[in-house]
Design an enzyme around this catalytic site. Structure first.
Site, PDB file in Angstrom:
ATOM      1  N   SER A 265       0.813  -1.205   0.000  1.00 33.68           N
ATOM      2  CA  SER A 265       0.000   0.000   0.000  1.00 33.68           C
ATOM      3  C   SER A 265       0.848   1.257   0.000  1.00 33.68           C
ATOM      4  O   SER A 265       2.056   1.223   0.199  1.00 33.68           O
ATOM      5  CB  SER A 265      -0.932   0.003   1.204  1.00 33.68           C
ATOM      6  OG  SER A 265      -0.174   0.175   2.380  1.00 33.68           O
ATOM      7  N   LYS A 266       0.180   2.331  -0.208  1.00 32.43           N
ATOM      8  CA  LYS A 266       0.790   3.645  -0.329  1.00 32.43           C
ATOM      9  C   LYS A 266       1.864   3.938   0.724  1.00 32.43           C
ATOM     10  O   LYS A 266       2.930   4.426   0.412  1.00 32.43           O
ATOM     11  CB  LYS A 266      -0.333   4.678  -0.230  1.00 32.43           C
ATOM     12  CG  LYS A 266       0.091   6.087  -0.518  1.00 32.43           C
ATOM     13  CD  LYS A 266      -1.097   7.020  -0.447  1.00 32.43           C
ATOM     14  CE  LYS A 266      -0.641   8.459  -0.354  1.00 32.43           C
ATOM     15  NZ  LYS A 266      -1.749   9.370  -0.141  1.00 32.43           N
ATOM     16  N   ARG A 267       1.548   3.616   1.951  1.00 36.72           N
ATOM     17  CA  ARG A 267       2.467   3.963   3.037  1.00 36.72           C
ATOM     18  C   ARG A 267       3.771   3.165   3.030  1.00 36.72           C
ATOM     19  O   ARG A 267       4.780   3.617   3.543  1.00 36.72           O
ATOM     20  CB  ARG A 267       1.792   3.746   4.392  1.00 36.72           C
ATOM     21  CG  ARG A 267       0.542   4.558   4.557  1.00 36.72           C
ATOM     22  CD  ARG A 267       0.470   5.233   5.910  1.00 36.72           C
ATOM     23  NE  ARG A 267      -0.684   6.114   5.990  1.00 36.72           N
ATOM     24  CZ  ARG A 267      -0.768   7.288   5.392  1.00 36.72           C
ATOM     25  NH1 ARG A 267       0.223   7.730   4.680  1.00 36.72           N
ATOM     26  NH2 ARG A 267      -1.841   8.038   5.493  1.00 36.72           N
ATOM     27  N   ASP A 268       3.718   1.957   2.495  1.00 36.29           N
ATOM     28  CA  ASP A 268       4.877   1.073   2.579  1.00 36.29           C
ATOM     29  C   ASP A 268       6.122   1.640   1.927  1.00 36.29           C
ATOM     30  O   ASP A 268       7.225   1.424   2.386  1.00 36.29           O
ATOM     31  CB  ASP A 268       4.554  -0.280   1.943  1.00 36.29           C
ATOM     32  CG  ASP A 268       3.415  -0.963   2.666  1.00 36.29           C
ATOM     33  OD1 ASP A 268       3.418  -0.899   3.898  1.00 36.29           O
ATOM     34  OD2 ASP A 268       2.539  -1.530   2.005  1.00 36.29           O
ATOM     35  N   VAL A 276       6.278   3.010  -4.220  1.00 35.21           N
ATOM     36  CA  VAL A 276       5.154   2.167  -4.621  1.00 35.21           C
ATOM     37  C   VAL A 276       4.433   2.770  -5.823  1.00 35.21           C
ATOM     38  O   VAL A 276       3.480   2.204  -6.330  1.00 35.21           O
ATOM     39  CB  VAL A 276       4.096   1.961  -3.511  1.00 35.21           C
ATOM     40  CG1 VAL A 276       4.526   0.897  -2.560  1.00 35.21           C
ATOM     41  CG2 VAL A 276       3.788   3.240  -2.788  1.00 35.21           C
TER      42      VAL A 276
END
Length: 509
Positions: A265-268, A276
């Site tokens: 996801s976006k945060r990773d 990402v």
RNA sequence: GCCCCGUUCGUCUAGGGGUUAGGACAGCAGAUUUUCAUUCUGUAAACAGGGGUUCGAUUCCCCUACGGGGUACCA
């Protein structure tokens, strides 16, 4: 059945930047289309105006272009099935919803969002999930339960309604998936999904089926998150009378977080130090910036290669594939079933492989902006020579600076640890003498310098390490770097002498 | 909760009823070298567990565990 022309579509919704998993989905669609001489179509699924994000569509197109995917039809380029933006196709969906109403496979529902939410909450508090479906529709407000005249009255008075599919009772719905084989679901598990929203727009489910049919899509290749609703889509094809024209389905495994669990996801990205998103993206509201592959220095060919191998492999031991080779080798039956964790280390390795394939000229092109930023002024020829001797040492173009800054700026300080280890009592004396030798050389090239140093070592009864390590310190400022003789050659005699003298005067022991 | 999908080295994966279970990245060790890196060579490392079926299962079937996805008038 006659062979259908292969036509596939990539159908993102413009709700933000395209996720790297989305890029992979697009890539697989592209590879499949090209492999079979078919068409690759870009369709924008913007039936949810509330989630529309300005700039997202442009971002998607730019990102896909960057990795080298080109469309045969779609927004921006048009085509026989235009328009390719669902918001611009608004007028065509209603008739299909009505056809379903006509043949009894859909019905009007008047339950308000508030009412539905209340029921869901209530059910949830009893640890149950509410499903608007075969088992519950009888107690809801819809054209199946209300008297016909009430329904007519509501419709005439302009009361808000949605159109829902009427899921059959107790029927096995079969999806034949190219990757997973036969997937069978009991229709009682399905719910009466809304097909047509009260705002006059279709939901994804209706729009996607109608458009795929109208655009003569032969294969639907999409993420696994769609697998649960595939039976619904199969039912729609059947009820719309398009069963024989139904595309084949292939549900791709998801891209997972490199650590722990869950969908990437976006945060990773920023947490784990890899992007990402294909391109950098700034959130329009929060102004939060998410890094992109392009801005982080990834080469598009490397991104394509590594993405292709996340969930697919050719069955050979070849690891490096150009787009053309991927097209040749690609096949859906070699796509994996299970999700793949993203491996940032391997991504770097891929980038390294592709970086060293580039010519010095190409690397110069890529490196130049950084030099400008650093205020470096030099000739193309010099920079290319620098690149040629450090290129093997980096994974990214920006790392060229870390490896080569001393070719442009003389060291102003000396690495403490290196001084301690390499700078000996007699270093100044040796280097002074060596510098004198250099001054007497008529030519200052790697070979000649090498000979001179060797002669010097022999005369002085010194080892290579005793001299070269200290010399390196004066030139680089630390104990790392490429071949000394090549470096000196490039730097030239004057600069070499200058650096030696400066180090002797600066390093105190 | 319910439904669907999945599970081979740390990671990406090959393979498939009888194999020394293969490769790549990362790891470790050595070689090369004037250093660091590259490169090269070598090495360690896996069939989730339990039941079947079978002469034989990592491979086929079932169960369990674990992981993932879905469960919106989002896509």
């Amino acid at each position: 059945m006659t062979e259908k022309r292969v036509r596939v579509r990539f159908a993102p919704s413009p709700t933000g930047p395209l996720h790297i998993g989305g890029v992979r989905t697009a890539l697989y669609n592209y590879l499949f289309a090209k492999k079979h001489g078919g068409d690759f179509i870009l369709r924008i699924e913007d039936t949810d105006q509330a989630r529309y994000v300005p700039g997202a569509e442009e971002y998607i197109f730019e990102a896909l272009t960057w990795v080298g995917l080109t469309f045969d039809e779609g927004v921006h380029i048009g085509g026989a099935c235009a328009p390719y933006r669902q918001s611009e196709r608004k007028s065509i969906y209603k008739q299909y919803a009505e056809a379903l109403l006509q043949n009894g496979h859909a019905y009007y529902a008047f339950d308000t969002p508030g009412e539905l939410e209340a029921i869901r909450k209530k059910q949830e508090s009893q640890k149950q999930t509410f499903q608007y479906g075969p088992l519950t529709r009888g107690s809801m407000k819809n054209s199946l339960t209300l008297p016909a005249e009430d329904v007519k009255k509501k419709l005439d008075s302009g009361e808000a309604f949605v159109i829902r599919i009427k899921i059959p009772d107790n029927e096995d719905v079969v999806v034949n998936d190219l990757i997973r084989g036969v997937v069978s679901v009991q229709s009682n598990q399905l719910d009466d999904k809304v097909l047509f929203k009260s705002n006059g727009l279709p939901t994804y489910h209706l729009a996607n089926v109608v458009d795929d049919y109208l655009m003569k899509i032969s294969h639907v290749i999409r993420g696994e998150e769609w697998l649960p609703s595939a039976p619904l889509h199969v039912l729609l094809y059947k009820y719309l009378g398009w069963e024989n024209d139904m595309p084949q389905f292939a549900h791709l495994p998801l891209l997972l977080k490199p650590d722990g669990n869950g969908k990437l996801s976006k945060r990773d990205g920023d947490r784990l130090g890899f992007p990402v998103f294909p391109l950098q993206w700034e959130d329009t509201v929060s102004k939060e910036v998410s890094s992109g592959y392009r801005e982080s220095g990834y080469i598009p060919e490397a991104v394509v290669n590594l993405l292709a191998f996340l969930g697919w492999n050719p069955g050979t031991e070849q690891e490096l594939f150009s787009m053309e080779e991927l097209i040749q080798s690609f096949s859906i039956d070699r796509i994996n079933k299970s999700g793949a964790k993203f491996d940032a280390e391997k991504a770097k390795w891929y980038n390294h492989r592709y970086l060293i394939k580039k010519t010095d000229e190409e690397l110069l092109e890529l490196f130049f902006p950084m030099l400008i930023k650093k205020g470096i002024c030099s000739t193309d020829d010099y920079i290319q020579k620098v690149i040629s001797i450090v290129r093997e040492r980096v994974n990214f173009v920006h790392e060229l600076w870390d490896q080569a800054h001393f070719f442009f700026i003389a060291p102003e300080s000396y690495d403490e640890k290196a001084v301690k280890e390499k700078w000996k009592e007699n270093s100044p004396a040796i280097l002074t003498e060596l510098a004198d030798r250099f001054k007497n050389l008529t030519e200052f090239t790697a070979g000649i310098i090498h000979n001179a140093v060797q002669e010097f070592l022999k005369e002085k009864q010194l080892g290579m390490g005793q001299v070269m390590n200290a010399l390196r310190l004066t030139i680089v400022g630390s104990s790392a770097g490429p071949d000394m003789f090549k470096m000196l050659d490039l730097l030239g005699m004057e600069e070499t002498i200058r650096r030696i003298e400066r180090a002797i005067n600066t390093i105190k022991k």
